[in-house]
Scaffold this motif. Structure first.
Motif, PDB file in Angstrom:
ATOM      1  N   VAL A 178      37.032   8.441  35.615  1.00  0.00           N
ATOM      2  CA  VAL A 178      38.249   8.940  34.978  1.00  0.00           C
ATOM      3  C   VAL A 178      39.322   7.859  34.966  1.00  0.00           C
ATOM      4  O   VAL A 178      39.940   7.583  33.927  1.00  0.00           O
ATOM      5  CB  VAL A 178      38.769  10.218  35.687  1.00  0.00           C
ATOM      6  N   VAL A 179      39.551   7.201  36.086  1.00  0.00           N
ATOM      7  CA  VAL A 179      40.575   6.153  36.172  1.00  0.00           C
ATOM      8  C   VAL A 179      40.208   4.964  35.277  1.00  0.00           C
ATOM      9  O   VAL A 179      41.081   4.380  34.622  1.00  0.00           O
ATOM     10  CB  VAL A 179      40.805   5.728  37.638  1.00  0.00           C
ATOM     11  N   THR A 180      38.925   4.636  35.188  1.00  0.00           N
ATOM     12  CA  THR A 180      38.483   3.562  34.287  1.00  0.00           C
ATOM     13  C   THR A 180      38.757   3.944  32.838  1.00  0.00           C
ATOM     14  O   THR A 180      39.208   3.113  32.039  1.00  0.00           O
ATOM     15  CB  THR A 180      36.984   3.270  34.490  1.00  0.00           C
ATOM     16  N   GLY A 181      38.514   5.199  32.496  1.00  0.00           N
ATOM     17  CA  GLY A 181      38.827   5.672  31.145  1.00  0.00           C
ATOM     18  C   GLY A 181      40.310   5.550  30.842  1.00  0.00           C
ATOM     19  O   GLY A 181      40.703   5.144  29.744  1.00  0.00           O
ATOM     20  N   PHE A 182      41.146   5.879  31.824  1.00  0.00           N
ATOM     21  CA  PHE A 182      42.597   5.740  31.641  1.00  0.00           C
ATOM     22  C   PHE A 182      42.974   4.275  31.420  1.00  0.00           C
ATOM     23  O   PHE A 182      43.790   3.955  30.556  1.00  0.00           O
ATOM     24  CB  PHE A 182      43.355   6.297  32.839  1.00  0.00           C
ATOM     25  N   ILE A 234      34.786  24.184  39.074  1.00  0.00           N
ATOM     26  CA  ILE A 234      36.184  23.754  39.163  1.00  0.00           C
ATOM     27  C   ILE A 234      36.567  23.499  40.616  1.00  0.00           C
ATOM     28  O   ILE A 234      37.332  22.603  40.923  1.00  0.00           O
ATOM     29  CB  ILE A 234      37.117  24.789  38.504  1.00  0.00           C
ATOM     30  N   ALA A 235      35.988  24.285  41.525  1.00  0.00           N
ATOM     31  CA  ALA A 235      36.285  24.110  42.952  1.00  0.00           C
ATOM     32  C   ALA A 235      35.889  22.713  43.427  1.00  0.00           C
ATOM     33  O   ALA A 235      36.535  22.153  44.316  1.00  0.00           O
ATOM     34  CB  ALA A 235      35.560  25.173  43.771  1.00  0.00           C
ATOM     35  N   ALA A 294      35.590  15.711  33.084  1.00  0.00           N
ATOM     36  CA  ALA A 294      35.409  16.763  34.088  1.00  0.00           C
ATOM     37  C   ALA A 294      34.344  17.761  33.648  1.00  0.00           C
ATOM     38  O   ALA A 294      33.519  18.201  34.463  1.00  0.00           O
ATOM     39  CB  ALA A 294      36.732  17.476  34.346  1.00  0.00           C
ATOM     40  N   THR A 295      34.338  18.114  32.377  1.00  0.00           N
ATOM     41  CA  THR A 295      33.333  19.060  31.868  1.00  0.00           C
ATOM     42  C   THR A 295      31.931  18.490  32.009  1.00  0.00           C
ATOM     43  O   THR A 295      31.011  19.174  32.477  1.00  0.00           O
ATOM     44  CB  THR A 295      33.624  19.408  30.391  1.00  0.00           C
ATOM     45  N   ILE A 296      31.765  17.242  31.628  1.00  0.00           N
ATOM     46  CA  ILE A 296      30.445  16.615  31.733  1.00  0.00           C
ATOM     47  C   ILE A 296      30.033  16.478  33.200  1.00  0.00           C
ATOM     48  O   ILE A 296      28.878  16.711  33.556  1.00  0.00           O
ATOM     49  CB  ILE A 296      30.435  15.261  30.999  1.00  0.00           C
ATOM     50  N   PHE A 297      30.983  16.144  34.074  1.00  0.00           N
ATOM     51  CA  PHE A 297      30.683  16.024  35.501  1.00  0.00           C
ATOM     52  C   PHE A 297      30.198  17.360  36.067  1.00  0.00           C
ATOM     53  O   PHE A 297      29.176  17.422  36.749  1.00  0.00           O
ATOM     54  CB  PHE A 297      31.919  15.536  36.270  1.00  0.00           C
ATOM     55  N   VAL A 298      30.926  18.430  35.787  1.00  0.00           N
ATOM     56  CA  VAL A 298      30.537  19.752  36.307  1.00  0.00           C
ATOM     57  C   VAL A 298      29.168  20.158  35.741  1.00  0.00           C
ATOM     58  O   VAL A 298      28.325  20.696  36.469  1.00  0.00           O
ATOM     59  CB  VAL A 298      31.617  20.811  36.001  1.00  0.00           C
ATOM     60  N   ALA A 299      28.934  19.874  34.468  1.00  0.00           N
ATOM     61  CA  ALA A 299      27.637  20.194  33.867  1.00  0.00           C
ATOM     62  C   ALA A 299      26.515  19.440  34.592  1.00  0.00           C
ATOM     63  O   ALA A 299      25.458  20.014  34.883  1.00  0.00           O
ATOM     64  CB  ALA A 299      27.636  19.846  32.383  1.00  0.00           C
ATOM     65  N   GLN A 300      26.750  18.182  34.913  1.00  0.00           N
ATOM     66  CA  GLN A 300      25.734  17.397  35.617  1.00  0.00           C
ATOM     67  C   GLN A 300      25.505  17.918  37.032  1.00  0.00           C
ATOM     68  O   GLN A 300      24.369  17.946  37.512  1.00  0.00           O
ATOM     69  CB  GLN A 300      26.125  15.920  35.645  1.00  0.00           C
ATOM     70  N   VAL A 301      26.569  18.328  37.705  1.00  0.00           N
ATOM     71  CA  VAL A 301      26.432  18.869  39.061  1.00  0.00           C
ATOM     72  C   VAL A 301      25.518  20.092  39.058  1.00  0.00           C
ATOM     73  O   VAL A 301      24.687  20.263  39.954  1.00  0.00           O
ATOM     74  CB  VAL A 301      27.818  19.229  39.659  1.00  0.00           C
ATOM     75  N   PHE A 302      25.644  20.940  38.037  1.00  0.00           N
ATOM     76  CA  PHE A 302      24.842  22.155  37.970  1.00  0.00           C
ATOM     77  C   PHE A 302      23.548  21.970  37.164  1.00  0.00           C
ATOM     78  O   PHE A 302      22.843  22.940  36.912  1.00  0.00           O
ATOM     79  CB  PHE A 302      25.676  23.307  37.400  1.00  0.00           C
ATOM     80  N   GLY A 303      23.261  20.750  36.755  1.00  0.00           N
ATOM     81  CA  GLY A 303      22.019  20.473  36.053  1.00  0.00           C
ATOM     82  C   GLY A 303      21.951  21.057  34.654  1.00  0.00           C
ATOM     83  O   GLY A 303      20.871  21.317  34.132  1.00  0.00           O
TER      84      GLY A 303
END
Length: 192
Positions: free
Chosen positions: A14-18, A158-159, A102-111
């Motif tokens: 995220v910081v790299t994207g910024f 989100i948690a 964040a959406t892609i990260f959460v999707a990856q966490v849950f497979g």
């Protein structure tokens, strides 16, 4: 430990994207339209960026942003008042980038596998959601829930991101405010 490592990588992305937003979007715009390098720009607006970073609120930063943009960057009161006030509510570049990552990260966490259509949907919803995000700390979390729900990704994810959201919120607010100032400098240069 693996979740913390994943959060660290997520935060760095995220910081790299910024940083890329500042270097590859704001930098060229400032150079082309204002004849100002990004380092000179940052020296002139450091006070605004410090307030934005510490408050995580583009709305709370607005008075300092107006003063600094008018006095240090020479943007007229008419242009800065309109562009910065409007920008503090609808110009949320950092938030759009954050919501997508964040959406892609959460999707990856849950497979959850995302096809190209879903990825385009993320881009569109994140961009549109960023327009309506309030300029307050943590204001984008509601929109993250909306995006996750629309793609059938568990919103309990989100948690996980909430653990470092405040830190990332500080960075995204800084990027949002920097985008507002860049837009006002751009509009000023087109009015000459």
């Amino acid at each position: 430990l693996s979740v913390l490592q994943a959060l660290l990588v997520y935060g760095l992305i995220v910081v790299t994207g910024f940083a890329m937003q500042v270097i590859f979007v704001y930098g060229p715009l400032l150079k082309i339209f204002a004849g100002m390098g990004i380092l000179e720009f940052l020296r002139k607006v450091w006070e605004v960026e410090l307030v934005a970073f510490s408050t995580s609120s583009s709305s709370a930063t607005l008075p300092v942003t107006l003063r600094c943009t008018q006095e240090k960057l020479g943007v007229s009161k008419e242009i800065s008042s309109f562009v910065l006030s409007l920008g503090s509510t609808i110009n949320m570049n950092g938030t759009a980038l954050y919501l997508g990552v964040a959406t892609i990260f959460v999707a990856q966490v849950f497979g959850v596998e995302l096809d190209i259509t879903q990825q385009i949907t993320i881009i569109l919803i994140a961009t549109l959601s960023a327009i309506g995000t309030p300029g307050i700390p943590g204001g984008s979390i509601v929109f993250l829930a909306i995006i996750l729900e629309s793609l059938s990704i568990p919103t309990v994810g989100i948690a996980i991101v909430m653990g470092i959201d405040r830190i990332l919120d500080m960075f995204r607010t800084t990027i949002n405010v920097m985008g507002d100032i860049t837009a006002s400098v751009f509009i000023q240069s087109t009015e000459k």
